[in-house]
Write an enzyme that holds these catalytic residues in place. Structure first.
Site, PDB file in Angstrom:
ATOM      1  N   HIS A  36       0.805  -1.220   0.000  1.00 10.08           N
ATOM      2  CA  HIS A  36       0.000   0.000   0.000  1.00 10.08           C
ATOM      3  C   HIS A  36       0.839   1.271   0.000  1.00 10.08           C
ATOM      4  O   HIS A  36       0.299   2.368  -0.153  1.00 10.08           O
ATOM      5  CB  HIS A  36      -0.980  -0.034   1.182  1.00 10.08           C
ATOM      6  CG  HIS A  36      -2.181  -0.889   0.894  1.00 10.08           C
ATOM      7  ND1 HIS A  36      -3.471  -0.456   1.026  1.00 10.08           N
ATOM      8  CD2 HIS A  36      -2.268  -2.160   0.443  1.00 10.08           C
ATOM      9  CE1 HIS A  36      -4.303  -1.421   0.681  1.00 10.08           C
ATOM     10  NE2 HIS A  36      -3.597  -2.467   0.338  1.00 10.08           N
ATOM     11  N   SER A  46      -0.398  -1.205  -6.204  1.00 13.96           N
ATOM     12  CA  SER A  46      -0.167  -2.352  -7.072  1.00 13.96           C
ATOM     13  C   SER A  46       0.576  -1.933  -8.331  1.00 13.96           C
ATOM     14  O   SER A  46       0.377  -0.833  -8.847  1.00 13.96           O
ATOM     15  CB  SER A  46      -1.503  -2.969  -7.479  1.00 13.96           C
ATOM     16  OG  SER A  46      -2.144  -3.533  -6.373  1.00 13.96           O
ATOM     17  N   LYS A  97     -14.296  -7.721  -8.262  1.00 13.15           N
ATOM     18  CA  LYS A  97     -13.505  -8.582  -9.143  1.00 13.15           C
ATOM     19  C   LYS A  97     -12.856  -9.724  -8.347  1.00 13.15           C
ATOM     20  O   LYS A  97     -12.833 -10.868  -8.799  1.00 13.15           O
ATOM     21  CB  LYS A  97     -12.431  -7.746  -9.833  1.00 13.15           C
ATOM     22  CG  LYS A  97     -11.759  -8.474 -10.992  1.00 13.15           C
ATOM     23  CD  LYS A  97     -10.965  -7.528 -11.864  1.00 13.15           C
ATOM     24  CE  LYS A  97     -10.333  -8.297 -13.010  1.00 13.15           C
ATOM     25  NZ  LYS A  97      -9.801  -7.421 -14.045  1.00 13.15           N
ATOM     26  N   ASP A  98     -12.342  -9.391  -7.139  1.00 16.80           N
ATOM     27  CA  ASP A  98     -11.743 -10.423  -6.288  1.00 16.80           C
ATOM     28  C   ASP A  98     -12.776 -11.456  -5.867  1.00 16.80           C
ATOM     29  O   ASP A  98     -12.482 -12.652  -5.795  1.00 16.80           O
ATOM     30  CB  ASP A  98     -11.108  -9.782  -5.043  1.00 16.80           C
ATOM     31  CG  ASP A  98      -9.736  -9.202  -5.348  1.00 16.80           C
ATOM     32  OD1 ASP A  98      -9.251  -9.394  -6.478  1.00 16.80           O
ATOM     33  OD2 ASP A  98      -9.157  -8.537  -4.467  1.00 16.80           O
ATOM     34  N   GLU A 102       5.409 -33.870  -1.821  1.00 18.40           N
ATOM     35  CA  GLU A 102       4.184 -33.348  -2.418  1.00 18.40           C
ATOM     36  C   GLU A 102       4.527 -32.591  -3.694  1.00 18.40           C
ATOM     37  O   GLU A 102       5.642 -32.101  -3.863  1.00 18.40           O
ATOM     38  CB  GLU A 102       3.492 -32.409  -1.430  1.00 18.40           C
ATOM     39  CG  GLU A 102       2.926 -33.122  -0.218  1.00 18.40           C
ATOM     40  CD  GLU A 102       1.675 -33.906  -0.555  1.00 18.40           C
ATOM     41  OE1 GLU A 102       0.563 -33.427  -0.336  1.00 18.40           O
ATOM     42  OE2 GLU A 102       1.812 -35.051  -1.058  1.00 18.40           O
TER      43      GLU A 102
END
Lengths: 147, 413
Positions: free
Chosen positions: B216, B220, B244-245, B288
């Site tokens: 922040h 972004s 959107k998220d 894994e």
């Protein structure tokens, strides 16, 4: 006046060395304190007394036939007690083909593909060492103590 | 919501609290006013998805811990009890177990997003490095979590990984004994792994907090990789990117649920449903899937110490990535050569994953070595070199201009 200034400077200087000394000793003592406080925490991660007490294994070798290999447990890991055939001893670098457990008739490490022969010697890398031979002694003609 | 707007609230209670603890003010500032580039694509969903996944892992994990017994004699049975007797225990365990896979999938996409769009470059170097720390913490947490069910692969996986430290000269074996709390992986090991498996997720939460503060600070990055210069380039985070998220989250949850309900053991190893047996090594020890590329790098070297060093370097190299990349252009869209290098890296990582899943012999050794070679060549040689030699395409003047075309009102930038 000049004298007063002079004494002021000496006083400052004295004060500085005294402060340096105090800072150094306090830091040193603090460091010792921190290390000795951390020590029990690190030490508690090492094997506990009861774990250490389990570190020997008695084993009767009488029933083992020639060519037979028995597995016992020492310190939570498998320990192999083998009575090797004469050819396994005599031709130590001979290659046993067709053995499903690896090319050398001994042990195969599935993590990175190391191979060991019947005497536990590393024959294919990347293992940097042979299989570990634990400390052992014969307590009688037919019994050994591992560890 | 729009009416509350930026600035002071009308509520006396909110004002009373904000004067003492600026909670509402901070949320308002970081969510409503927070200017976000208007051109973020769906690759930017994975950061918030990872955050949600972390919460799911902690919630399911806390409930599972209420029924799990971290003792080498009882651990395997207590997991079976969770699966058979505890109400919805099967669901909680499958969510947690597959959640780890989902978490890594999301984070790997998030990392490759950063690599493609140059999100690690100035001024986001610390943001990136905090992310690498989160990755390392996740790997440690996932590894220790995998040991807890105390199946064959738990036991032997733990043996292989802890034994890596025995490659350290002189003190190696002492360190391994210290890690184990005994002479082999055993009950003391299981106990401490459980303790740390419970602790580390909260450390991750703290580092994620720092990651967000760093994010922040400069906001972004975006697909164009250019800075936003004015209100025409940004939109408020809420409601545009919350929506959107949320959409991305819904799609992700469909995939997650499909795996949990229809193929819960698809990603796991059946060997781990056999109780741990120190006297019998499984036919093939495989980690894994999310560790497979690193496992391939480890096994590509004929020397143990060198393999271990390469394994650790392959992750630590990411810390210095912002300084290895010499190109001033962030987004690969404008970097014709780097773009191809990027996809070659993606293919390499997949190939290494494929190699890691197979025994180290024949073709797998060859491919593993070529892959490892390219991985390091990419970061250590090509990135510094291509940044200097490559001729980037011209950058757009602003985000707004690129998105809206010539129609963008000039005065708003």
């Amino acid at each position: 006046m000049a004298q007063a200034a002079q004494s002021q400077i000496t006083l400052d200087h004295d004060d500085e060395t005294r402060r340096d000394f105090l800072t150094l000793t306090a830091t040193a003592l603090g460091a010792v304190g921190i290390v000795s406080t951390i020590w029990p925490f690190i030490s508690s991660l090492n094997p506990a007394q009861d774990t250490l007490a389990l570190s020997t294994t008695a084993f009767d070798i009488k029933p083992i036939q020639v060519g037979q290999r028995l597995t016992t447990v020492w310190r939570g890991k498998p320990a192999f007690v083998a009575r090797r055939r004469a050819r396994e001893i005599r031709i130590p670098l001979g290659r046993n083909r067709g053995d499903p457990r690896g090319d050398y008739g001994g042990w195969f490490c599935p993590c990175r593909g190391s191979m060991y022969d019947t005497s536990g010697r590393c024959r294919a890398r990347p293992a940097p060492l042979n299989l570990e031979v634990p400390p052992y002694k014969f307590t009688s003609n037919t019994a050994i103590k591992i560890g | 919501m729009a009416a509350s707007g930026p600035g002071a609230s009308n509520s006396r209670i909110v004002r009373w609290i904000d004067y003492r603890l600026p909670f509402v003010k901070i949320v308002n500032h970081e969510l409503y006013e927070y200017p976000t580039p208007r051109n973020l694509n769906y690759w930017w969903n994975f950061g918030s998805l990872a955050g949600i996944m972390l919460v799911i892992m902690i919630v399911t994990g806390v409930v599972l811990a209420m029924n799990y017994t971290p003792n080498s004699d009882m651990a395997f049975d207590s997991v079976q009890r969770i699966m058979r007797d505890v109400n919805y225990g099967w669901l909680l365990r499958y969510l947690h177990m597959n959640g780890a896979s989902m978490f890594f999938m999301i984070v790997y996409i998030h990392i490759f997003r950063g690599l493609y769009y140059g999100s690690y470059k100035y001024p986001r170097e610390l943001l990136w490095m905090l992310g690498v720390i989160i990755l390392l913490l996740m790997m440690a947490t996932a590894f220790m979590g995998y040991v807890l069910p105390w199946g064959q692969m738990s036991y032997w996986g733990a043996t292989v990984i802890t034994n890596l430290f025995s490659a350290i000269p002189v003190v190696g074996n002492k360190i391994v004994t210290l890690l184990w709390g005994g002479y082999t992986v055993g009950n003391p090991t299981l106990n401490r792994f459980f303790s740390l498996h419970y602790l580390l997720p909260f450390v991750i939460v703290a580092v994620v907090g720092l990651h967000l503060v760093a994010l922040h600070t400069h906001g972004s990055n975006n697909p164009l990789g250019i800075d936003h210069k004015g209100p025409g380039d940004t939109i408020p985070f809420h409601p545009y990117y919350t929506v959107k998220d949320m959409f991305g989250l819904a799609v992700f949850l469909l995939i997650y649920a499909a795996i949990v309900f229809y193929a819960p053991n698809f990603l796991g190893d059946p060997q781990n449903y056999i109780p741990a047996n120190p006297l019998q090594t499984p036919p093939d020890i495989v980690p894994e899937w999310y560790f497979l590329p690193f496992y391939a790098i480890l096994r590509s070297m004929p020397s143990k110490l060198f393999g271990v060093l390469l394994l650790f370097s392959s992750i630590l190299i990411l810390f210095v990535l912002p300084w290895l990349d010499t190109s001033p252009v962030r987004s690969a869209r404008f970097r014709p050569i780097y773009r191809w290098m990027f996809w070659l890296l993606v293919i390499t990582v997949f190939a290494l994953g494929w190699v890691g899943a197979h025994p180290p012999e024949g073709i797998f050794v060859t491919v593993g070595r070529i892959g490892t070679f390219y991985y390091f060549l990419h970061f250590l040689v090509l990135m510094p070199l291509v940044g200097k030699l490559e001729r980037p395409k011209p950058l757009p003047l602003s985000i707004g201009a690129a998105v809206l075309g010539a129609a963008a009102p000039a005065g708003r930038h």
